[in-house]
Every structure is written in structure tokens, then in C-alpha cells.
Enzyme design. Structure first.
Site, mmCIF file in Angstrom:
data_model
loop_
_atom_site.group_PDB
_atom_site.id
_atom_site.type_symbol
_atom_site.label_atom_id
_atom_site.label_comp_id
_atom_site.label_asym_id
_atom_site.label_seq_id
_atom_site.Cartn_x
_atom_site.Cartn_y
_atom_site.Cartn_z
ATOM 1 N N HIS A 15 0.973 -1.306 0.165
ATOM 2 C CA HIS A 15 0.128 -0.109 -0.026
ATOM 3 C C HIS A 15 0.904 1.240 -0.111
ATOM 4 C CE1 HIS A 15 -4.213 -0.916 -0.024
ATOM 5 N NE2 HIS A 15 -3.955 -1.993 0.971
ATOM 6 N N ASP A 51 -4.993 2.080 1.977
ATOM 7 C CA ASP A 51 -5.331 1.565 3.246
ATOM 8 C C ASP A 51 -5.681 2.609 4.028
ATOM 9 O OD1 ASP A 51 -2.688 2.528 3.075
ATOM 10 O OD2 ASP A 51 -2.007 1.269 4.761
ATOM 11 N N TYR A 83 -8.114 8.178 -18.018
ATOM 12 C CA TYR A 83 -9.030 9.010 -17.117
ATOM 13 C C TYR A 83 -9.348 10.466 -17.654
ATOM 14 C CZ TYR A 83 -7.567 5.417 -13.710
ATOM 15 O OH TYR A 83 -7.304 4.201 -13.221
ATOM 16 N N GLU A 99 -0.360 8.478 11.620
ATOM 17 C CA GLU A 99 -1.920 7.789 11.534
ATOM 18 C C GLU A 99 -2.913 8.709 12.333
ATOM 19 O OE1 GLU A 99 -0.995 2.883 11.615
ATOM 20 O OE2 GLU A 99 -0.661 4.241 13.489
#
Length: 394
Positions: free
Chosen positions: A98, A103, A298, A373
Site C-alpha cells: 500500500h 489503506d 481517465y 496515523e
């Protein structure tokens, strides 16, 4: 409900969820474990959900009263990168990582889902619906387009859509916004130049596709430098060239491949036509043939100013004005969130996940990428406030 307090209460759970996803990354179109874990959480929390685009998930939280529907997107796939690091939650899947923060995106959306379901079930509840868009294959085939084609933005119809991406060049606790153009469209270019082979000692007997290619490559650069305003960012990058069979044989065919990136459809279409004209006419001038094929990638991602205003107001209130920065120039990188925002008014922004003091500075798509985090709390809090604000829009 005190949203800040509730997010603090579930923070340890969010960290656990994020580290589990980080340890078990899956490549595009292979996100079956990730899909199951997402559905397990949604089922545990009593959130209606279903499979979409084979490995994606759509969840739906219904308020007790009718109203608008707000979509929130998180991409879930990982990259074919071998992680370097010594933290306890390093990838257990060799060669898969990741490295783009998906994640974290998935965890943030699950945190939003948990808290908003609790709000929807409370006495105050919410007016309207929240749609959870867990999107596969962002890194490859464009899972957003597949989800839209399968109806993820319908039943109920999504009125506004939100998305974010963690960025380690921004400190955690900070967000980066941009009005209007944010990411470029992407198209693959394939050029085939055909001549006539001959012995290298007698070049006048052939039509040299390599000489033809040299002129084509040089001429294509003038599209950006001479045909399009310097104030309008466009990229034409040719990454591969192949042709010829032997050192002393005039090449009868050369193939060139590359990428075209633009920030709006008018410029995109104009650049395509100029590429076709240059290739066809240059090849013809040499007596050969030139063919161009484009594979559409895209769409350009263009934020809706109304929705950016909502994000800005909430971010400044929650984080302070000094922690809300604006991106000066758009990125020529791609982001398939554009398929969602083509259907509903949308805004996509960058969530700081870096921490210079702790050495968390590696950029996305690198083998040492990581996040502070604490950004999980910021992402959950801000997106919940954005959803509540948009639900109140008249």
C-alpha cells in the site's frame, strides 16, 4: 453526538484496521480479502451493502427522514512494490504494498461509516442518505468508471460526492484544497510509421521509417511549445520506440508509444488532432504512412467550487486557517475520482499524512511510504462535517 469525542474513542480501532489492510495489500482486481473485510465491518455495524465492479463495495446509510444523498469514495487497491521498512505492520505479501495510501483511505471511509451509522440510528438522526463507495482498481483500469456504469451513483441518486488522498509532503493536521482543475486526463498514444525496406547500402531504394520517426518526434514537441498557450498545461511524453530488423537494412516500420495529458476536453481533443495531423503529414512527406491510435484513459478531474467552499469552511473551522492551504497549480497526474464527479457535484482534496519530526516524508508510490496515523482522525472528522453540511444544502 460529539463527533470529535467519538472519533477519539474509535481511533485505536481505526489504527488496527489500517494496519491490517497495510499488512495484507492486494493488487487491482484482486482485492477479495479487502472486499470481505470491508463487508464484514459494514455488516457488523448494520450497514446495507453490496458488491460492485467485482471487487468493490457500495454501502448505504439511510437517515430517518428523506433528503439528499452524499457519496464518499475510497480506493482500495495496492501497488506492485516491495516494501522497505522495519515497522511491525509491513506488508506480508511480497512484491505488493500500500504505497499510495489506499489503506488509509479505506480506513477513513470505514470510520465515517461507523460514526454516521450511529448518528443515523440516533434520535436526532440525519435527513438524507450517505453512500459509501469502496472503489477497486484505481491504479490500473479505472474502477470508478466500472462502478458508475454498474449504477453506484443511482438508487438513490447521489447529489454530491467527496474524495480525498493522503499526501506525505503535507504535514498531518493540514489539508490542501484547489478550486477548479486538479488532475489531468490521460490518454495512451500509439504511433505506427510505415516505409519500405531496402539494403542499407542503397537507402534510395527504400523509405526509411526511422528517419520518418525522427522528424515526427521532433515535430510533436511543437504542439506544446507553439500550438497551445504556455498558460495551459499539456504533456506529450513519448516513452518507447522500436523498429528495424538489422543494422544494414532500412527499417520499414517504427512504433512509438507515449502519453497525452491535458486539463480540459477542448485542449485534449485539439492536441489529439494535431498529433494525427503531424504524424500523417510528416509520414506522407517522406513517402510513407503514419497511423495514430489513442486509448482513452481517465477524465480530467475538475472540482466543483460550491463543494470546495463547503470543505474549506469546515476545514478552517476544525483545523484552523493556517492548516488549510491551496494548491497553486493542477497536477498532470491522473485520478479516476473524475468519473464520480462527472455524475454529481464533487470535490477532491489532499489530506496531510506527513510528519517531518518522525521522518514520515516519503512520497506516494515509493517503497518507504508511510503515514502519520493521526491523519485518520482528521480525515474522518472533516468528511463527516462535509457530509452534514452538504445534507443541509438547499
Amino acid at each position: 453526538m460529539d463527533i470529535n469525542k467519538r472519533v477519539e474513542e474509535i481511533f485505536d480501532e481505526l489504527v488496527h484496521i489500517r494496519r491490517d489492510f497495510h499488512m495484507n495489500p492486494e493488487l487491482s482486481q484482486q482485492e477479495f480479502r479487502t472486499q470481505k473485510k470491508i463487508q464484514d465491518y459494514l455488516n457488523e455495524w448494520g450497514i446495507e451493502n453490496y458488491v460492485c465492479a467485482e471487487t468493490g463495495v457500495v454501502g448505504l446509510i439511510k437517515g430517518k427522514s428523506p433528503g439528499k444523498t452524499i457519496g464518499i469514495r475510497a480506493d482500495i487497491d495496492a501497488l506492485p512494490i516491495n516494501e522497505k521498512g522495519d515497522h511491525s505492520y509491513c506488508s506480508l505479501n511480497e512484491g505488493v504494498m500500500h504505497a499510495c495510501g489506499h489503506d488509509a483511505h479505506t480506513t477513513i471511509l470505514l470510520g465515517i461509516a461507523k460514526v454516521m451509522k450511529e448518528m443515523a440510528d440516533s434520535e436526532d438522526s440525519i435527513n438524507g442518505n450517505v453512500k459509501l463507495l469502496f472503489q477497486p482498481a484505481e491504479e490500473t483500469i479505472g474502477g470508478a468508471q466500472r462502478m458508475v456504469k454498474e449504477g453506484c451513483m443511482q438508487n438513490p441518486t447521489v447529489d454530491y460526492v467527496l474524495g480525498l488522498h493522503v499526501m506525505a509532503y503535507i504535514e498531518a493536521g493540514t489539508v490542501e484544497l484547489k478550486y477548479g482543475k486538479l488532475n489531468a486526463s490521460t490518454d495512451s498514444i500509439k504511433i505506427t510509421l510505415k516505409g519500405t525496406s531496402a539494403h542499407g547500402a542503397y537507402p534510395d531504394k527504400g523509405i526509411d521509417a526511422i528517419t520518418m520517426a525522427g522528424s515526427v518526434i521532433t515535430s510533436l514537441q511543437t504542439i506544446v511549445s507553439r500550438n497551445i498557450s504556455p498558460l495551459n498545461s499539456v504533456v506529450i511524453s513519448l516513452g518507447r520506440i522500436s523498429g528495424g530488423v538489422k543494422d544494414n537494412v532500412i527499417a520499414d516500420e517504427v512504433n512509438i508509444t507515449g502519453t497525452l495529458r491535458a486539463l480540459d476536453d477542448d485542449t485534449r481533443n485539439y492536441a489529439k488532432q494535431r498529433i494525427r495531423d503531424i504524424v500523417t503529414n510528416t509520414a506522407s512527406a517522406y513517402g510513407g504512412q503514419g497511423v495514430v491510435n489513442f486509448h482513452d484513459g481517465y477524465q480530467a478531474l475538475i472540482n466543483n467550487d460550491e463543494v470546495v467552499d463547503v470543505v474549506k469552511e469546515n476545514a478552517e473551522r476544525l483545523l484552523g486557517k493556517k492548516n488549510v492551504v491551496f494548491k497553486e497549480f493542477p497536477s498532470l497526474g491522473a485520478e479516476d475520482f473524475s468519473y464520480f464527479s462527472d455524475v454529481a457535484k464533487g470535490a477532491f482534496f489532499h489530506l496531510g499524512c506527513g510528519n517531518k519530526e518522525r521522518g514520515i516524508t516519503s512520497l506516494i508510490h515509493t517503497d518507504t511510504f508511510d503515514i502519520d496515523e493521526e491523519c485518520l482522525k482528521t480525515g474522518v472528522r472533516l468528511q463527516i462535517e462535509n457530509v452534514l453540511s452538504l445534507l443541509r444544502q438547499s
